[in-house]
Design a protein around this motif. Sequence first.
Motif, PDB file in Angstrom:
ATOM      1  N   ASN A   1      -3.768   3.690  -5.886  1.00  0.00           N
ATOM      2  CA  ASN A   1      -5.162   3.370  -5.836  1.00  0.00           C
ATOM      3  C   ASN A   1      -5.400   1.621  -5.515  1.00  0.00           C
ATOM      4  N   ASN A   2      -6.524   0.994  -5.652  1.00  0.00           N
ATOM      5  CA  ASN A   2      -6.536  -0.239  -5.585  1.00  0.00           C
ATOM      6  C   ASN A   2      -5.836  -1.280  -6.151  1.00  0.00           C
ATOM      7  N   ASP A   3      -5.577  -0.824  -7.527  1.00  0.00           N
ATOM      8  CA  ASP A   3      -4.980  -1.539  -8.400  1.00  0.00           C
ATOM      9  C   ASP A   3      -3.289  -1.519  -8.344  1.00  0.00           C
ATOM     10  N   ARG A   4      -2.827  -0.634  -7.303  1.00  0.00           N
ATOM     11  CA  ARG A   4      -1.303  -0.088  -7.245  1.00  0.00           C
ATOM     12  C   ARG A   4      -0.803   0.471  -8.424  1.00  0.00           C
TER      13      ARG A   4
ATOM     14  N   SER B   1       0.885  -1.243   0.052  1.00  0.00           N
ATOM     15  CA  SER B   1      -0.104  -0.145  -0.026  1.00  0.00           C
ATOM     16  C   SER B   1       1.037   1.262  -0.063  1.00  0.00           C
TER      17      SER B   1
ATOM     18  N   SER C   1      -3.124   6.203   4.274  1.00  0.00           N
ATOM     19  CA  SER C   1      -3.837   6.368   2.943  1.00  0.00           C
ATOM     20  C   SER C   1      -4.555   7.537   3.287  1.00  0.00           C
TER      21      SER C   1
END
Length: 894
Positions: free
Chosen positions: A609-612, A589, A775
């Motif tokens: 983001n969630n997909d890195r 993360s 985050s």
Amino acid sequence: MNPNGQAPSQGGNKYAHTRSVPLTRGDSSGEKSPTPLKETGSRAQAVCRSESRLYLVRTSQSRAPAHTAPDLYGPSHRCISTAAAPAASKCTLLNSFQPGFVVQGDYVIGGIFPIHFNLKIPDLNGTYRPPPINCNGIDPRAFRWAQTMRLAVEEINQNPVLLQNHTLGYKIFDSCGYPLTGQRAVLSMLNGVSQENSSMCTNASSLLAVIGASGSTQSIVVSRILQTFRIPMISYASTCACLSDRQKYPTFFRVVPSDDYQVKAIAQLLVHFNWTWVGLLRGDNDYGRFAAKGLLRELQDTKVCVAYQEMIPLLYTRPAGLRIMKVMHSSTAKVVLVFATQGEMTPFLRDYMTQNITGIQWVAIRALVKASVFSGREYYPYLGGTIGFSNRNGHISRLGDFLQTVNPKRYPDNELMPPCSGQESLLEQHSAYMNTSSPRVAYNVYKAVYAITHSLHNLLLCQPGRGPFQNNSCAQSNNIQPWQLQHYLQEVNFQIAGEEVAFDAKGDSVPYFDIINWQRGTKGNIAFVNVGLFDGTKAIREELLIQEDRIMWAGHQMSVCSASCLPGSRKAVRRGEPICCFDCVPCDSGKISNQTVDCTICPEDFWSNNDRTVCIAKKVEYLTFDSLGIALTVMSVVGACFTLAVCGVFFCHRHTAIVRLNNSELSFFILFALTLCFLCSLLFIGKPTYWSCMLRHTAFSITFSLCISCILGKTLVVLAAFTATRPGHNIMKWLGPKQQRTIIFSCTLVQVVICAAWLIDAPPFPSRNTQYEHSKIIVECSVGSSLAFWCVLGYIGLQACLCFVLAFLARKLPGNFNEAKFITFSMLIFSAVWLAFIPAYISSPGNYADAVESFAILASSFGLLFCLFAPKSYIILLKPEKNTKQHLMGKEKK
């Protein structure tokens, strides 16, 4: 020479396997030089030695032995020892080695070419003088190279600009493609071909420079001889990187790129096409070994890994070849580099085709990439798509016509001319000789001649007093020394057919390579198609110029050990395996990757983001009017409303006993302070600003200090009121309304002074907390001075403790309504709330810390409100009959 006119390395020689008698290799110079035979007899003898150990010197009165040592190294001279016969000295040739072509000129250069490739050593039984070494098996390509030199000299002598009023001559010798005869040829150049034109016994040689030799091993031998006389040498085909050593070969130049440049070009090709997992196949010789070592060195700083490295045995066997093919077939590397010659690859490919292995993308070196022997249609299914580097293709306009003028009739006594009947078709019988469509080695010979000519031309243009030599002198045009020509050769720079010709400090020329791709020809055979260029004049990493749309591939354009990681993941190298073999692991993360080796950290105000895959702005959080904020707001408003309602009830019933007996003024002060306490919790909701941060803490501390000060005052009044009923006690006169106001003001003033010092020294301020939850950015109010913050809370706690102690002492005073009991309960609740607040506040970040503090304010305020005013309101509203002085004092009649 390597196949197809390419230069072998120090250890490779195409013609070695065709010789009738194998010769013993010697030291690093290539051959063993036999010790000159010393003549026996009583006469004194002297031996003239040079580095080549050529000359046998003896007195003129001595006689040669019956069996003289065979002259394998060239024409030797009998030299009269001046000590023995000072009056009659002369030189006598012991043997002769005639050049193939000779042209007289003002300045003479030499040429060495492997015109024959089969060397036959004579019988050395020592019973008779052996004949000279015989060479046979003419190489038409090498013969074409020699004719190219002759053409270049002819053009120069006809050029009105170059070498004005001077002519260039040459002596061309046959090296037979072997170091032994190459040495013999260069010594013949130095000595002369007859007694009349020999000058070695009297002065320096008139030879200014030599063009040659072909193979690197031959060049090593020849260069070591020439450097003794400081004669420069330009090779047209020797590529060994070892020849770039200026300390060992100070007079060596070449117009062909060294092997170092070739491996650099191959490394760039692999990087360009993203071939990170390749196999390596090399020959069992110095060339393959040094080339493979150089390639591995070039790949160190790249992402390319070598999956395997196999060597074709010098004595090839089918089992050894099948073992190599098994490795190739089982490996995931679909690109194979080849550092081997035509002769080494021929038996290997013969077995390779029987195994029906296809789909390999071959990358070939220049010694192999234009080998016509592999151009047949049977090779296409297995070698089609091969790509590699070749020496730059040039254009010599008059070469084709000039070659047709060379015939035995014109040179009747020349041993180099093959016999013929005159009825043969030159193009059919000697296609290799007449192949001028893409001259490469011949073009190098052409450039070498012009390099010498331009250097000599620059030397002749030297102005007296402005020369490069001692005292700014110039070379004498009638007595030019070879080392003087070398000086100009080192600095020469000219263009020929749009190509720059120059030499660096190591004697290497500007590297140019054509990129060749093997494609299907019109007849189903393999055609060598030029698809690009390696231009050494370009900037680093920009030398490759490739027309990718013209390339035909073997079927595998990708060759990797592990597929590239998708965006959002990183490479994790497998233990014990090359760095090209890895697993893909999702990024942590706060990190992203875009098909890179490692994940990169997002900037401080951004998060993955969630997909890195990309960094996005962090979510900014603070205690806002969301569900939690709304709940606290409602509680605050409701608490304030309740307080105001109680205040209204008390105001309406201000004349009743319960209001009057409990000090109505202090009650209203407490209700006013509680209203402010409920409302100040609203300051903790919303985005913190500089002013709100200062206001929220000071307002909270002062209002609570005011509230507790009022309760303290009420506690003192209650305690004094019941004490005053005892005889002799008149304490109430000291706790009148003015005194009560003074107590409240004084206690609150202390808190105001603490807050003022806090604001002046280190006031609270808004801060962005990025550490607690990476985050998010939590906007919170930093207290500024922790000491001041805890002093504020400590003072409120001190007031509450004092109030609790006094109320506890008055808890058993007589009466039906003892307010001290309710004050005691209220302080217990107040203290419990704030004691629980401390660990909760410390462990809560940002908006939660604000929520905890706001909740503590509301909880303690509700506790004070209900404990202090609920019982009174109950009597006022629901039990009015008890709202009498007698009942409250416990003096009602039963």
